[in-house]
Design a protein around this motif. Structure first.
Motif, PDB file in Angstrom:
ATOM      1  N   PRO A  54     -94.372  29.917  14.392  1.00  0.00           N
ATOM      2  CA  PRO A  54     -94.141  29.559  12.987  1.00  0.00           C
ATOM      3  C   PRO A  54     -92.934  30.272  12.389  1.00  0.00           C
ATOM      4  CG  PRO A  54     -95.992  31.068  13.164  1.00  0.00           C
ATOM      5  CD  PRO A  54     -95.596  30.692  14.569  1.00  0.00           C
ATOM      6  N   GLY A  55     -92.459  31.342  13.037  1.00  0.00           N
ATOM      7  CA  GLY A  55     -91.316  32.097  12.526  1.00  0.00           C
ATOM      8  C   GLY A  55     -90.006  31.338  12.544  1.00  0.00           C
ATOM      9  N   VAL A  56     -89.941  30.228  13.276  1.00  0.00           N
ATOM     10  CA  VAL A  56     -88.692  29.455  13.301  1.00  0.00           C
ATOM     11  C   VAL A  56     -88.585  28.491  12.127  1.00  0.00           C
ATOM     12  CG1 VAL A  56     -88.471  29.615  15.815  1.00  0.00           C
ATOM     13  CG2 VAL A  56     -89.510  27.582  14.797  1.00  0.00           C
ATOM     14  N   THR A  57     -89.657  28.378  11.354  1.00  0.00           N
ATOM     15  CA  THR A  57     -89.623  27.484  10.199  1.00  0.00           C
ATOM     16  C   THR A  57     -88.537  27.938   9.234  1.00  0.00           C
ATOM     17  OG1 THR A  57     -91.953  26.933  10.403  1.00  0.00           O
ATOM     18  CG2 THR A  57     -90.953  26.603   8.230  1.00  0.00           C
ATOM     19  N   GLY A  58     -87.687  26.986   8.847  1.00  0.00           N
ATOM     20  CA  GLY A  58     -86.629  27.312   7.906  1.00  0.00           C
ATOM     21  C   GLY A  58     -85.499  26.310   7.953  1.00  0.00           C
ATOM     22  N   ARG A  59     -84.453  26.628   7.237  1.00  0.00           N
ATOM     23  CA  ARG A  59     -83.260  25.786   7.162  1.00  0.00           C
ATOM     24  C   ARG A  59     -82.124  26.527   7.848  1.00  0.00           C
ATOM     25  NH1 ARG A  59     -80.246  22.559   2.353  1.00  0.00           N
ATOM     26  NH2 ARG A  59     -80.622  20.640   3.490  1.00  0.00           N
ATOM     27  N   TYR A  60     -81.421  25.825   8.741  1.00  0.00           N
ATOM     28  CA  TYR A  60     -80.369  26.426   9.547  1.00  0.00           C
ATOM     29  C   TYR A  60     -79.100  25.583   9.487  1.00  0.00           C
ATOM     30  CZ  TYR A  60     -84.316  28.833  11.723  1.00  0.00           C
ATOM     31  OH  TYR A  60     -85.444  29.577  11.955  1.00  0.00           O
ATOM     32  N   ARG A  61     -77.985  26.251   9.631  1.00  0.00           N
ATOM     33  CA  ARG A  61     -76.722  25.564   9.886  1.00  0.00           C
ATOM     34  C   ARG A  61     -76.384  25.906  11.328  1.00  0.00           C
ATOM     35  NH1 ARG A  61     -73.553  22.953   6.733  1.00  0.00           N
ATOM     36  NH2 ARG A  61     -74.443  23.867   4.853  1.00  0.00           N
ATOM     37  N   TYR A  62     -76.038  24.890  12.115  1.00  0.00           N
ATOM     38  CA  TYR A  62     -75.740  25.164  13.514  1.00  0.00           C
ATOM     39  C   TYR A  62     -74.462  24.474  13.967  1.00  0.00           C
ATOM     40  CZ  TYR A  62     -77.554  20.582  15.050  1.00  0.00           C
ATOM     41  OH  TYR A  62     -77.764  19.246  15.242  1.00  0.00           O
ATOM     42  N   THR A  63     -73.928  25.013  15.044  1.00  0.00           N
ATOM     43  CA  THR A  63     -72.752  24.450  15.712  1.00  0.00           C
ATOM     44  C   THR A  63     -73.111  24.260  17.178  1.00  0.00           C
ATOM     45  OG1 THR A  63     -71.244  25.624  14.240  1.00  0.00           O
ATOM     46  CG2 THR A  63     -70.320  24.826  16.311  1.00  0.00           C
ATOM     47  N   GLN A  64     -72.812  23.078  17.695  1.00  0.00           N
ATOM     48  CA  GLN A  64     -72.959  22.813  19.129  1.00  0.00           C
ATOM     49  C   GLN A  64     -71.607  22.354  19.639  1.00  0.00           C
ATOM     50  OE1 GLN A  64     -77.115  22.059  20.865  1.00  0.00           O
ATOM     51  NE2 GLN A  64     -76.686  20.219  19.724  1.00  0.00           N
ATOM     52  N   VAL A  65     -71.255  22.823  20.824  1.00  0.00           N
ATOM     53  CA  VAL A  65     -70.005  22.421  21.468  1.00  0.00           C
ATOM     54  C   VAL A  65     -70.361  21.623  22.711  1.00  0.00           C
ATOM     55  CG1 VAL A  65     -67.847  23.200  22.524  1.00  0.00           C
ATOM     56  CG2 VAL A  65     -68.837  24.482  20.601  1.00  0.00           C
ATOM     57  N   TYR A  66     -69.716  20.485  22.838  1.00  0.00           N
ATOM     58  CA  TYR A  66     -69.927  19.575  23.965  1.00  0.00           C
ATOM     59  C   TYR A  66     -68.650  19.462  24.783  1.00  0.00           C
ATOM     60  CZ  TYR A  66     -74.122  17.665  21.716  1.00  0.00           C
ATOM     61  OH  TYR A  66     -75.353  17.504  21.156  1.00  0.00           O
ATOM     62  N   VAL A  67     -68.818  19.274  26.092  1.00  0.00           N
ATOM     63  CA  VAL A  67     -67.695  18.969  26.974  1.00  0.00           C
ATOM     64  C   VAL A  67     -68.083  17.745  27.788  1.00  0.00           C
ATOM     65  CG1 VAL A  67     -66.318  19.777  28.937  1.00  0.00           C
ATOM     66  CG2 VAL A  67     -66.868  21.342  27.076  1.00  0.00           C
ATOM     67  N   ARG A  68     -67.144  16.815  27.892  1.00  0.00           N
ATOM     68  CA  ARG A  68     -67.370  15.597  28.689  1.00  0.00           C
ATOM     69  C   ARG A  68     -66.965  15.892  30.121  1.00  0.00           C
ATOM     70  NH1 ARG A  68     -65.294  10.143  29.644  1.00  0.00           N
ATOM     71  NH2 ARG A  68     -66.905   8.670  29.007  1.00  0.00           N
ATOM     72  N   ASN A  69     -67.920  15.814  31.055  1.00  0.00           N
ATOM     73  CA  ASN A  69     -67.617  16.152  32.447  1.00  0.00           C
ATOM     74  C   ASN A  69     -66.937  14.994  33.177  1.00  0.00           C
ATOM     75  OD1 ASN A  69     -69.681  14.369  33.237  1.00  0.00           O
ATOM     76  ND2 ASN A  69     -71.166  16.014  33.610  1.00  0.00           N
ATOM     77  N   GLN A  70     -66.615  15.206  34.435  1.00  0.00           N
ATOM     78  CA  GLN A  70     -65.881  14.192  35.208  1.00  0.00           C
ATOM     79  C   GLN A  70     -66.708  12.929  35.449  1.00  0.00           C
ATOM     80  OE1 GLN A  70     -64.507  16.283  38.688  1.00  0.00           O
ATOM     81  NE2 GLN A  70     -62.736  17.115  37.596  1.00  0.00           N
ATOM     82  N   GLN A  71     -68.021  13.027  35.305  1.00  0.00           N
ATOM     83  CA  GLN A  71     -68.874  11.850  35.449  1.00  0.00           C
ATOM     84  C   GLN A  71     -69.018  11.097  34.130  1.00  0.00           C
ATOM     85  OE1 GLN A  71     -69.968  15.054  36.567  1.00  0.00           O
ATOM     86  NE2 GLN A  71     -69.084  14.537  38.557  1.00  0.00           N
ATOM     87  N   GLY A  72     -68.340  11.569  33.085  1.00  0.00           N
ATOM     88  CA  GLY A  72     -68.380  10.901  31.785  1.00  0.00           C
ATOM     89  C   GLY A  72     -69.585  11.274  30.940  1.00  0.00           C
TER      90      GLY A  72
END
Length: 151
Positions: free
Chosen positions: A120-138
């Motif tokens: 229950p401790g994860v309950t809340g409002r967050y701002r997040y950043t995710q970084v993606y990389v497109r691999n050679q298989q697309g």
């Protein structure tokens, strides 16, 4: 590259942006759409506790930084979902922005999350950043994640 420079650690380098003339507009739009689909697959995997689905989405060298500053590897985050240590009862995403830089994408969003009975401790409002990389298989893979709790 039109003389665009990126000063990183005092070293000039080429600047890649979603307006890069070397990446056609239709390709940027397609990539943005693909990343949005992977973001939704990530949200559903987290919400449903689908560790196998999450494992497919994360790059082998994935690094996550939790809102408490802890570093997590791919194996650690997948195991926390698999074991039930991390449970999410609700996860709503808003204010999503996807920026594409060649074969890299940066996503920023707001997540309203309700933790499950074991976390229950994860309950809340967050701002997040995710970084993606497109691999050679697309395939778009999540290589980095960082979350900050909104106070």
């Amino acid at each position: 590259m039109g003389g665009c420079l990126l000063l990183l650690a005092g070293v000039p380098g080429p600047c890649w942006s979603s307006n890069n003339p070397n990446v056609p507009r239709s390709q940027r739009h397609e990539y943005r759409h693909e990343v949005e689909q992977v973001e939704e697959a990530w949200r559903l995997a987290m919400l449903k506790g689908n560790s196998a689905g999450l494992e497919v989405l994360l790059a082998d060298d994935y690094t996550g930084i939790t809102s408490k500053g802890a570093i997590q590897t791919k194996g650690q985050v997948v195991e926390s979902l698999r074991s039930g240590t991390l449970q999410i009862a609700a996860l709503q995403i808003s204010d999503r922005k996807v920026r594409v830089y060649g074969t890299t994408a940066v996503v920023t969003s707001v997540a309203d999350m309700t933790g499950g009975k074991n976390d229950p401790g994860v309950t809340g409002r967050y701002r997040y950043t995710q970084v993606y990389v497109r691999n050679q298989q697309g395939q778009w893979k999540i290589v980095s994640f960082e979350a900050s709790r909104i106070q």
